[in-house]
Design an enzyme around this catalytic site. Structure first.
Site, PDB file in Angstrom:
ATOM      1  N   ARG A   1      -3.180   6.561   1.260  1.00  0.00           N
ATOM      2  CA  ARG A   1      -3.758   7.682   1.846  1.00  0.00           C
ATOM      3  C   ARG A   1      -2.879   8.387   2.963  1.00  0.00           C
ATOM      4  O   ARG A   1      -3.125   9.361   3.086  1.00  0.00           O
ATOM      5  CB  ARG A   1      -5.064   7.278   2.587  1.00  0.00           C
ATOM      6  CG  ARG A   1      -6.339   7.126   1.635  1.00  0.00           C
ATOM      7  CD  ARG A   1      -7.280   6.657   2.544  1.00  0.00           C
ATOM      8  NE  ARG A   1      -7.413   5.280   3.234  1.00  0.00           N
ATOM      9  CZ  ARG A   1      -8.080   4.757   3.787  1.00  0.00           C
ATOM     10  NH1 ARG A   1      -9.149   5.496   4.356  1.00  0.00           N
ATOM     11  NH2 ARG A   1      -7.824   3.568   4.340  1.00  0.00           N
TER      12      ARG A   1
ATOM     13  N   ARG B   1       0.696  -1.179   0.064  1.00  0.00           N
ATOM     14  CA  ARG B   1      -0.136  -0.010  -0.123  1.00  0.00           C
ATOM     15  C   ARG B   1       0.940   1.080  -0.148  1.00  0.00           C
ATOM     16  O   ARG B   1       0.212   2.143   0.729  1.00  0.00           O
ATOM     17  CB  ARG B   1      -0.965   0.038   1.339  1.00  0.00           C
ATOM     18  CG  ARG B   1      -1.949  -1.394   1.253  1.00  0.00           C
ATOM     19  CD  ARG B   1      -3.225  -0.850   1.970  1.00  0.00           C
ATOM     20  NE  ARG B   1      -4.097  -1.975   2.296  1.00  0.00           N
ATOM     21  CZ  ARG B   1      -4.436  -2.320   3.270  1.00  0.00           C
ATOM     22  NH1 ARG B   1      -4.103  -1.765   4.516  1.00  0.00           N
ATOM     23  NH2 ARG B   1      -5.233  -3.303   3.406  1.00  0.00           N
TER      24      ARG B   1
ATOM     25  N   ASP C   1      -7.125  -2.618  -6.779  1.00  0.00           N
ATOM     26  CA  ASP C   1      -7.747  -3.461  -5.879  1.00  0.00           C
ATOM     27  C   ASP C   1      -8.163  -4.832  -6.201  1.00  0.00           C
ATOM     28  O   ASP C   1      -8.513  -5.191  -7.288  1.00  0.00           O
ATOM     29  CB  ASP C   1      -9.065  -2.582  -5.534  1.00  0.00           C
ATOM     30  CG  ASP C   1      -9.393  -2.832  -4.107  1.00  0.00           C
ATOM     31  OD1 ASP C   1     -10.620  -3.834  -4.049  1.00  0.00           O
ATOM     32  OD2 ASP C   1      -9.245  -2.370  -3.173  1.00  0.00           O
TER      33      ASP C   1
ATOM     34  N   TYR D   1     -15.096 -11.962   0.346  1.00  0.00           N
ATOM     35  CA  TYR D   1     -15.828 -10.831   0.142  1.00  0.00           C
ATOM     36  C   TYR D   1     -17.148 -11.010  -1.120  1.00  0.00           C
ATOM     37  O   TYR D   1     -18.263 -10.601  -0.701  1.00  0.00           O
ATOM     38  CB  TYR D   1     -14.896 -10.077  -0.792  1.00  0.00           C
ATOM     39  CG  TYR D   1     -13.869  -9.145   0.292  1.00  0.00           C
ATOM     40  CD1 TYR D   1     -14.045  -8.107   1.101  1.00  0.00           C
ATOM     41  CD2 TYR D   1     -12.538  -9.658   0.377  1.00  0.00           C
ATOM     42  CE1 TYR D   1     -13.070  -7.608   1.839  1.00  0.00           C
ATOM     43  CE2 TYR D   1     -11.898  -9.182   1.317  1.00  0.00           C
ATOM     44  CZ  TYR D   1     -12.037  -8.048   1.926  1.00  0.00           C
ATOM     45  OH  TYR D   1     -11.053  -7.695   2.751  1.00  0.00           O
TER      46      TYR D   1
ATOM     47  N   ARG E   1      -6.541  11.630  -5.544  1.00  0.00           N
ATOM     48  CA  ARG E   1      -7.679  10.907  -5.554  1.00  0.00           C
ATOM     49  C   ARG E   1      -8.973  11.888  -5.638  1.00  0.00           C
ATOM     50  O   ARG E   1     -10.054  11.496  -6.165  1.00  0.00           O
ATOM     51  CB  ARG E   1      -7.686  10.087  -4.161  1.00  0.00           C
ATOM     52  CG  ARG E   1      -9.216   9.530  -4.197  1.00  0.00           C
ATOM     53  CD  ARG E   1      -9.281   8.571  -2.771  1.00  0.00           C
ATOM     54  NE  ARG E   1     -10.617   7.935  -2.531  1.00  0.00           N
ATOM     55  CZ  ARG E   1     -10.722   6.971  -1.563  1.00  0.00           C
ATOM     56  NH1 ARG E   1      -9.641   6.256  -1.012  1.00  0.00           N
ATOM     57  NH2 ARG E   1     -12.056   6.394  -1.476  1.00  0.00           N
TER      58      ARG E   1
END
Length: 344
Positions: free
Chosen positions: A29, A25, A75, A152, A38
């Site tokens: 962020r 990652r 992702d 998921y 973003r």
């Protein structure tokens, strides 16, 4: 030229005095430049599917820190979306998907050959990166492992214990295995197309492997990783594969041989000295600093970084975190980690 790249040398089995480094990652962020990009994209999925902007956020940490590897910004849930699942993100809560819990749900999924139409912007991102990355930087593609992706797709979101997936596995194993098989086929296609677009290494993220045990681990974590790795190596000889069965514990031992992976990434629940004794003799290892050190920093960060480098210096090692960096990390701590790895 390729084998002058330090990550590729580690993946080929070379122990280096300074291990190559990248960070899960690493485009994310915690970086102000990521947040600005973003915002420009509008939302997370729009960023994933905009090749120019996805390439930009992949390049940002390379410009800032000079990592040895750049991992494609995408992702793991783009594949289920390409297979026909509805996917959206709830602010502050994370991803949501339409669920696959019945044969009727499964039948609504698209055939594997149809995924490339949806995923073509991701392949374009890889192509851009293969042109724009510095010549010494290794380009890493990735996908989620079938078990993790299935958790998921079955639950429709992340869950603490992957309970819905375990329930389907126990109550309707034929359907569960059909779903896992489709995801496995889709993953082979997805990663193969990333390699064709320019990825030099691919990584399989099994974030929830640790919730499998015994024979279930062997059947649903190890075996899909083996199938994917073998298929990719047939199609793309010489392209290395990194497998990350997070929280596998003792199951890390022998995972290289059982899957054919060139490197096994380890999380921070295992000690680097144990990894050096039990896992590294089989091949390259990657890891495994606690990501919390990117928040807290200080001497503990430097000491733990140097400890891992020292413990794993006897064999091929790619330095990384034991899990992805978190949004509350301090960018300055990332530089401190890099300096500690590289002897600064």
């Amino acid at each position: 030229m390729a084998m002058t790249k330090t990550i590729l040398r580690a993946l080929a089995g070379e122990a280096q005095s300074t291990p190559p480094i990248w960070m899960m990652r690493q485009a994310g962020r915690y970086l102000p430049e990521y947040r600005a990009t973003r915002e420009k994209a509008g939302d997370f999925l729009s960023l994933c599917y905009n090749p120019e902007l996805a390439a930009e956020v992949t390049l940002q940490p390379i410009r800032r820190y000079g990592f040895d590897g750049a991992i494609l910004f995408a992702d793991i849930l783009l594949l289920p979306q390409a297979l026909g699942a509805d996917l959206w993100f709830v602010k502050g809560e994370g991803p949501r998907l339409s669920t696959v819990t019945t044969e009727a749900d499964f039948e609504k999924l698209k055939p594997v050959h149809a995924i490339d139409e949806i995923l073509s912007p991701v392949y374009e991102t890889v192509s851009i990166l293969s042109r724009e990355l510095p010549s010494e930087t290794t380009l890493i593609g990735f996908a989620g492992a079938p078990w993790t992706v299935a958790t998921y797709m079955i639950a429709g979101q992340g869950t603490p214990d992957q309970g819905p997936a375990h329930a389907l596995k126990d109550e309707n194993r034929p359907l569960f295995e059909q779903l896992l098989g489709k995801i496995t086929e889709g993953t082979i296609e997805y990663l193969s197309k990333q390699i064709e677009a320019g990825a030099e290494v691919v990584k399989i993220f099994d974030s929830w492997a640790g919730s499998l045990s015994g024979e279930d681990f062997d059947r649903y974590a190890t075996e899909p990783a083996r199938i994917i790795t073998e298929a990719l190596k047939r199609r793309h000889p010489g392209v290395p594969v990194i497998a990350f069965p997070r929280q596998a514990g003792d199951k890390y031992v022998g995972f290289h041989a059982a899957t054919g992976a060139d490197c096994v990434a380890v999380d921070d629940s295992v000690e680097p000295e144990w990894v050096a004794e039990h896992v590294q003799p089989s091949g390259c290892v990657q890891g495994n600093l606690k990501s919390s050190h990117m928040v807290t920093g200080g001497e503990d960060l430097v000491r733990e970084t140097r400890r891992i480098v020292e413990a794993l210096k006897g064999g091929p090692h790619i330095f990384n975190l034991g899990h992805g960096i978190t949004p509350d990390a301090d960018p300055d701590n990332v530089q401190r980690m890099i300096d500690a790895v590289r002897g600064g």
